[in-house]
Write a protein that holds these residues in place. Sequence first.
Motif, PDB file in Angstrom:
ATOM      1  N   TRP A   1      24.489  35.240  80.362  1.00 43.30           N
ATOM      2  CA  TRP A   1      24.158  36.567  79.846  1.00 43.30           C
ATOM      3  C   TRP A   1      25.368  37.489  79.830  1.00 43.30           C
ATOM      4  CZ3 TRP A   1      20.088  37.761  77.111  1.00 43.30           C
ATOM      5  CH2 TRP A   1      18.982  36.919  77.189  1.00 43.30           C
ATOM      6  N   SER A   2      26.229  37.385  80.822  1.00 40.69           N
ATOM      7  CA  SER A   2      27.402  38.256  80.835  1.00 40.69           C
ATOM      8  C   SER A   2      28.361  37.878  79.707  1.00 40.69           C
ATOM      9  CB  SER A   2      28.095  38.215  82.192  1.00 40.69           C
ATOM     10  OG  SER A   2      28.393  36.891  82.556  1.00 40.69           O
ATOM     11  N   ALA A   3      28.489  36.596  79.395  1.00 39.70           N
ATOM     12  CA  ALA A   3      29.326  36.170  78.271  1.00 39.70           C
ATOM     13  C   ALA A   3      28.726  36.635  76.951  1.00 39.70           C
ATOM     14  CB  ALA A   3      29.492  34.662  78.271  1.00 39.70           C
ATOM     15  N   PHE A   4      27.415  36.695  76.871  1.00 44.28           N
ATOM     16  CA  PHE A   4      26.741  37.164  75.674  1.00 44.28           C
ATOM     17  C   PHE A   4      26.894  38.679  75.501  1.00 44.28           C
ATOM     18  CE2 PHE A   4      22.697  39.170  74.256  1.00 44.28           C
ATOM     19  CZ  PHE A   4      22.783  38.864  72.907  1.00 44.28           C
ATOM     20  N   LEU A   5      26.748  39.422  76.585  1.00 48.96           N
ATOM     21  CA  LEU A   5      26.767  40.880  76.498  1.00 48.96           C
ATOM     22  C   LEU A   5      28.162  41.459  76.265  1.00 48.96           C
ATOM     23  CD1 LEU A   5      24.158  41.696  79.272  1.00 48.96           C
ATOM     24  CD2 LEU A   5      23.847  41.839  76.788  1.00 48.96           C
ATOM     25  N   VAL A   6      29.173  40.897  76.910  1.00 48.79           N
ATOM     26  CA  VAL A   6      30.551  41.391  76.765  1.00 48.79           C
ATOM     27  C   VAL A   6      31.503  40.199  76.615  1.00 48.79           C
ATOM     28  CG1 VAL A   6      30.341  43.655  77.846  1.00 48.79           C
ATOM     29  CG2 VAL A   6      30.614  41.656  79.278  1.00 48.79           C
ATOM     30  N   PRO A   7      31.452  39.510  75.472  1.00 42.65           N
ATOM     31  CA  PRO A   7      32.247  38.282  75.315  1.00 42.65           C
ATOM     32  C   PRO A   7      33.737  38.437  75.604  1.00 42.65           C
ATOM     33  CG  PRO A   7      30.741  38.542  73.464  1.00 42.65           C
ATOM     34  CD  PRO A   7      30.653  39.782  74.282  1.00 42.65           C
ATOM     35  N   PRO A   8      34.434  39.434  75.058  1.00 41.60           N
ATOM     36  CA  PRO A   8      35.878  39.467  75.320  1.00 41.60           C
ATOM     37  C   PRO A   8      36.211  39.717  76.789  1.00 41.60           C
ATOM     38  CG  PRO A   8      35.214  41.373  74.013  1.00 41.60           C
ATOM     39  CD  PRO A   8      34.026  40.483  74.132  1.00 41.60           C
TER      40      PRO A   8
ATOM     41  N   ILE B   1      26.374  38.836  62.188  1.00 43.37           N
ATOM     42  CA  ILE B   1      27.457  37.886  62.456  1.00 43.37           C
ATOM     43  C   ILE B   1      28.022  38.107  63.856  1.00 43.37           C
ATOM     44  CG2 ILE B   1      29.790  37.188  61.776  1.00 43.37           C
ATOM     45  CD1 ILE B   1      28.943  37.782  58.855  1.00 43.37           C
ATOM     46  N   SER B   2      28.207  39.362  64.231  1.00 40.91           N
ATOM     47  CA  SER B   2      28.708  39.679  65.571  1.00 40.91           C
ATOM     48  C   SER B   2      27.730  39.204  66.643  1.00 40.91           C
ATOM     49  CB  SER B   2      28.952  41.180  65.687  1.00 40.91           C
ATOM     50  OG  SER B   2      29.552  41.490  66.905  1.00 40.91           O
ATOM     51  N   LEU B   3      26.439  39.371  66.406  1.00 43.08           N
ATOM     52  CA  LEU B   3      25.416  38.906  67.339  1.00 43.08           C
ATOM     53  C   LEU B   3      25.441  37.387  67.465  1.00 43.08           C
ATOM     54  CD1 LEU B   3      22.937  39.528  69.145  1.00 43.08           C
ATOM     55  CD2 LEU B   3      21.544  39.282  67.077  1.00 43.08           C
ATOM     56  N   LEU B   4      25.585  36.678  66.342  1.00 40.88           N
ATOM     57  CA  LEU B   4      25.660  35.219  66.376  1.00 40.88           C
ATOM     58  C   LEU B   4      26.892  34.748  67.142  1.00 40.88           C
ATOM     59  CD1 LEU B   4      24.485  34.259  62.771  1.00 40.88           C
ATOM     60  CD2 LEU B   4      23.272  33.883  64.918  1.00 40.88           C
ATOM     61  N   MET B   5      28.011  35.445  66.979  1.00 43.32           N
ATOM     62  CA  MET B   5      29.211  35.081  67.729  1.00 43.32           C
ATOM     63  C   MET B   5      28.982  35.276  69.226  1.00 43.32           C
ATOM     64  SD  MET B   5      32.252  36.479  65.167  1.00 43.32           S
ATOM     65  CE  MET B   5      33.146  37.136  66.507  1.00 43.32           C
ATOM     66  N   ALA B   6      28.323  36.359  69.611  1.00 41.36           N
ATOM     67  CA  ALA B   6      28.045  36.611  71.028  1.00 41.36           C
ATOM     68  C   ALA B   6      27.093  35.561  71.587  1.00 41.36           C
ATOM     69  CB  ALA B   6      27.470  38.013  71.201  1.00 41.36           C
ATOM     70  N   ILE B   7      26.095  35.172  70.819  1.00 35.52           N
ATOM     71  CA  ILE B   7      25.171  34.117  71.259  1.00 35.52           C
ATOM     72  C   ILE B   7      25.927  32.807  71.452  1.00 35.52           C
ATOM     73  CG2 ILE B   7      23.233  32.665  70.509  1.00 35.52           C
ATOM     74  CD1 ILE B   7      22.046  35.203  69.202  1.00 35.52           C
ATOM     75  N   PHE B   8      26.827  32.492  70.534  1.00 27.02           N
ATOM     76  CA  PHE B   8      27.621  31.270  70.636  1.00 27.02           C
ATOM     77  C   PHE B   8      28.464  31.268  71.907  1.00 27.02           C
ATOM     78  CE2 PHE B   8      31.319  28.620  69.351  1.00 27.02           C
ATOM     79  CZ  PHE B   8      30.636  27.435  69.159  1.00 27.02           C
ATOM     80  N   VAL B   9      29.080  32.400  72.230  1.00 27.30           N
ATOM     81  CA  VAL B   9      29.873  32.499  73.464  1.00 27.30           C
ATOM     82  C   VAL B   9      28.959  32.346  74.678  1.00 27.30           C
ATOM     83  CG1 VAL B   9      31.353  33.988  74.863  1.00 27.30           C
ATOM     84  CG2 VAL B   9      31.697  33.870  72.403  1.00 27.30           C
ATOM     85  N   GLY B  10      27.769  32.932  74.639  1.00 28.94           N
ATOM     86  CA  GLY B  10      26.823  32.810  75.741  1.00 28.94           C
ATOM     87  C   GLY B  10      26.372  31.376  75.974  1.00 28.94           C
TER      88      GLY B  10
END
Length: 167
Positions: A37-44, A83-92
């Motif tokens: 969840w933390s990777a999803f919420l604040v990926p960078p 697209i930004s949401l999908l990138m965050a989900i992918f990182v999560g």
Amino acid sequence: LSGIVMALYSVYLPSSGQMSTREIMGRAIFIRDRFSWSAFLVPPLWLGYKRIWRWLLVYAILEGLLIAGATNIALAPTLTGAISLLMAIFVGICGREWWGAALERRGFELAGIVHGVTPEDAERRFFDSYRSARPRNLVVQPFSTSSSQPTRDPGVIGLFPDIRGLR
């Protein structure tokens, strides 16, 4: 017991080098196999904190291209957000696997996979088996074809406990 959920943890140990067993155990890293969840919420921030530099660079480039596309090509805000949401989900989803790969590049070794109800339970299980076995027998070598080094059976992981039963 139906309410108890066991989780899988990948255990990474530093290369022994000149360290004592106590020092190696003190530096063990347990990575829980689940969505982050933390990777999803604040990926960078998460990628930087875990020192996963390659994927941080990829994420920053993709996010920069997305921002440039939104301003120069006038992409719809909903498309940009999706697209930004999908990138965050992918990182999560993939972030913990990337963390393990980054640890291996820094000299850590995947020492085993252990299950536990809590992180403390998983640590106890791993350290109990580590003390009772020689450390070399605990290293998981999933793609090794040579039978010269003995490997320890990590137990049933996945749907098929033994591939020989499928033939």
